[in-house]
Design an enzyme around this catalytic site. Sequence first.
Site, mmCIF file in Angstrom:
data_model
loop_
_atom_site.group_PDB
_atom_site.id
_atom_site.type_symbol
_atom_site.label_atom_id
_atom_site.label_comp_id
_atom_site.label_asym_id
_atom_site.label_seq_id
_atom_site.Cartn_x
_atom_site.Cartn_y
_atom_site.Cartn_z
ATOM 1 N N ASP A 129 -7.968 4.457 -2.465
ATOM 2 C CA ASP A 129 -8.879 4.857 -1.391
ATOM 3 C C ASP A 129 -10.269 4.314 -1.701
ATOM 4 O OD1 ASP A 129 -6.943 6.301 0.003
ATOM 5 O OD2 ASP A 129 -7.307 8.115 -1.164
ATOM 6 N N ASP A 151 -4.679 4.955 6.178
ATOM 7 C CA ASP A 151 -4.967 6.312 6.656
ATOM 8 C C ASP A 151 -5.568 6.290 8.059
ATOM 9 O OD1 ASP A 151 -4.074 7.424 4.270
ATOM 10 O OD2 ASP A 151 -6.061 7.306 3.347
#
Length: 271
Positions: A129, A151
């Site tokens: 991330d 995401d």
Amino acid sequence: MSRRPPLRQAAAGTIIAVLAVAVLAADQLAKYLALENLPYQEPVEVLGHFLSFYLTRNPGAAFSLGEEVTWIFTIALAAVAVVIAWLAATRVRSRLWAVALGLLLGGVLGNLTDRLFRDPGFGVGHVVDFINTPWMWFFPGMSPAIYNVADIFIVCDMIAIALLVLVGVHMDGTRDHGRKDKNESESESDETLLGAEGDQFASGGTVEGFGDEFPVADPDAGIPAAERGLPPLSEAEQRKVEEEAEREAEEFEADHETGNDPKRPGSGAQL
């Protein structure tokens, strides 16, 4: 304006596959660039507090939940990917559904790839991330969400799928009002009071569902007992019967006009 016909099954599957591969490639490329160019767990401001990069590895789900059960998320992602692939092969014929599921599948495969092939091992890999927008996640006592390209597609396409369901767009390319009109048309054309087969019922039967309220007429009514069950007359025989009936009627009328009715006494008869 004419409505476009539904997609063929193969065309819908192709759209889903192409979009899934494109999203997977974009996600993995973005993660590669982040790993190569961003410092680990150090904020890099891009647009002040609106957008920043913060490279980290997440063993859990959103907000780092479930860090100790990474394998559960691997199984869940794999199950979602299998379901989408099955729908693409058997159900989807809508362009909107094909696009939504293709982008969603790409996002799922992006994070599933991390779970399968990144450290610390197969099936328990940590997801990369690096995107941080803290203004979107203002929850006291909770860490701000840090996410990735996959995401973004997962969240956006879950919202898109919810909207498709709410507005009545179905995977087969039909809509709620279209299905209603089709069902009503089929009902009107196929069903009558006497059922889908019309009034074709056995001799002496009744209308199904009404008991004896609507009895069916006896087809032998009015036929002499001696003639019941005999084969039907040929055309020649039928014409002969009709000619004989006409002759007898003419003779009866002639006798009636002259007063020679054999069924009543003549005017000069002695009583």
